[in-house]
Design an enzyme around this catalytic site. Structure first.
Site, short mmCIF file in Angstrom:
data_model
loop_
_atom_site.label_atom_id
_atom_site.label_comp_id
_atom_site.label_asym_id
_atom_site.label_seq_id
_atom_site.Cartn_x
_atom_site.Cartn_y
_atom_site.Cartn_z
NE ARG A 103 -0.27 0.79 -8.69
CZ ARG A 103 0.08 -0.41 -8.22
NH1 ARG A 103 1.16 -1.02 -8.67
NH2 ARG A 103 -0.64 -1.01 -7.30
CB CYS A 262 0.13 -5.66 -0.39
SG CYS A 262 1.75 -4.88 -0.55
NE ARG A 290 -6.13 -4.58 -4.26
CZ ARG A 290 -5.13 -4.03 -4.94
NH1 ARG A 290 -3.91 -4.50 -4.81
NH2 ARG A 290 -5.32 -2.97 -5.71
N1 NVA Z 1 4.76 -0.36 -0.97
C1 NVA Z 1 4.76 -0.99 -2.27
C2 NVA Z 1 3.44 -1.61 -2.54
C3 NVA Z 1 3.34 -2.31 -3.86
C4 NVA Z 1 1.97 -2.86 -4.11
C5 NVA Z 1 5.13 0.03 -3.33
O1 NVA Z 1 4.63 1.16 -3.25
O2 NVA Z 1 5.93 -0.29 -4.22
N1 CP Z 2 -0.49 -5.25 -4.30
C1 CP Z 2 -0.46 -4.56 -5.45
O1 CP Z 2 -0.98 -3.45 -5.56
O2 CP Z 2 0.18 -5.20 -6.45
P1 CP Z 2 0.54 -4.61 -7.89
O3 CP Z 2 1.67 -3.62 -7.69
O4 CP Z 2 0.97 -5.81 -8.68
O5 CP Z 2 -0.67 -3.93 -8.45
#
Ligand code: NVA
Ligand code: CP
Length: 306
Positions: A103, A262, A290
């Site tokens: 991430r 989400c 998920r």
């Molecule tokens: N668009 C959001 C999604 C979080 C799961 C972000 O990137 O913060």
């Molecule tokens: N939807 C999602 O990816 O949530 P988190 O940021 O909590 O992982």
């Protein structure tokens, strides 16, 4: 040859179908208390630059349920924070672990890691895409609505990473995707154009939430300010004011529309409490799925078939 999942375009229609079927089977088996240890002895690394609740926990639990182990690394606590290169990091981690979920901010960083890693790399969200989210969401839509063929899916809000993954999903699966984004916050032109070259007028972009949700089977939204955009928050609050998912907007869709987010949500901004907690909301089923989808994904990429 190792396989990565960096975007939904990395998987074929047949592979998506196989993942969905496997996820459904694994979910049914889990509900009956049946676990199988197909990844016993394997270790999944999670290398995260941004916060996470769902992605981290669902991957960790998925891996444990498959009999494997997990190693969580906040990149701040690795030598990446002291300028060790992505290439060297990827080569070293490949000697220890069997798969890596990343991430991060720049999609290029993920690609750089994946290009040097000798193990499968999975995108756990970048500024550009969130493929695991949308594959899990497709599982949820299938459970609630059956096949996606000819469903109308609306996206109301930011043309962000999750929206981009929905756009890529529409390249692979034959649903209608109607996006409504405020001016200046549309999806990236190159991503949209490339998708429209394959999906044609099944993908439609406007700045009109009422038009996007009209006759929709699915309404999707996400936060107005994504991780890394915090300094733009005030400007975004003003720009997105008319893009809230509230009961008035939901009434313009089909009566059995499902509303998806989400998560995490900013209740009272992009979605009201009334909708989040209302009869059309499937947000917590979505969060659960998920884990089921990712179990199928890990089984595929890290297992004996991978
Ligand atoms: N668009 C959001 C999604 C979080 C799961 C972000 O990137 O913060
Ligand atoms: N939807 C999602 O990816 O949530 P988190 O940021 O909590 O992982």
């Amino acid at each position: 040859m190792k396989r990565d999942l960096l975007t939904i375009l990395d998987v074929s229609v047949e592979e998506i179908e196989a993942l969905l079927q496997r996820a459904t089977l694994l979910k049914e088996r889990l509900k009956k208390g049946e676990l199988d240890a197909s990844l016993a002895g394997k270790t999944l690394g999670l290398l995260f630059d941004k916060p996470s609740t769902r992605t981290r926990v669902s991957f960790e639990v998925a891996m444990y349920q498959l009999g494997g182990h997990v190693l969580f690394m906040s990149s701040k606590e690795t030598q990446l924070s002291r300028d060790e290169s992505l290439r060297d990091t990827a080569l070293v981690l490949s000697r220890y672990i069997d798969g890596l979920v990343v991430r991060t901010y720049a999609d290029e960083s993920l690609r750089e890691l994946a290009s040097h890693a000798e193990i499968p790399v999975i995108n756990g969200l970048t500024d550009l895409y969130h493929p695991c989210q949308v594959l899990g969401d497709i599982l949820t839509v299938r459970e609630k609505k059956g096949d996606l063929d000819s469903l109308k899916v609306a996206w109301v809000g930011d043309g962000n990473n999750v929206a981009h993954s929905w756009i890529n999903a529409a390249v692979r699966l034959p649903f209608q995707l109607s996006l409504a984004c405020p001016s200046g916050y549309e999806p990236r032109k190159d991503i949209l154009q490339r998708a429209q070259e394959s999906a044609g007028d099944r993908i439609h972009l406007s700045a009109d939430p009422a038009d996007a949700v009209s006759n929709a089977d699915v309404i999707n939204t996400d936060v107005w300010t994504s991780m890394g955009q915090e300094e733009e928050r005030q400007k975004r609050l003003a720009a997105f004011r008319d893009f809230q998912i509230n009961n008035e907007l939901v009434r313009k869709a089909k009566s059995d529309v499902i509303v998806m987010h989400c998560l995490p949500a900013h209740r009272g901004e992009e979605i009201t409490d009334g909708v989040m907690d209302g009869p059309n909301s499937v947000v917590f089923d979505q969060a659960e799925n998920r884990m089921h989808l990712q179990r199928a994904l890990l089984d595929w990429l890290l297992g004996s078939q991978g």
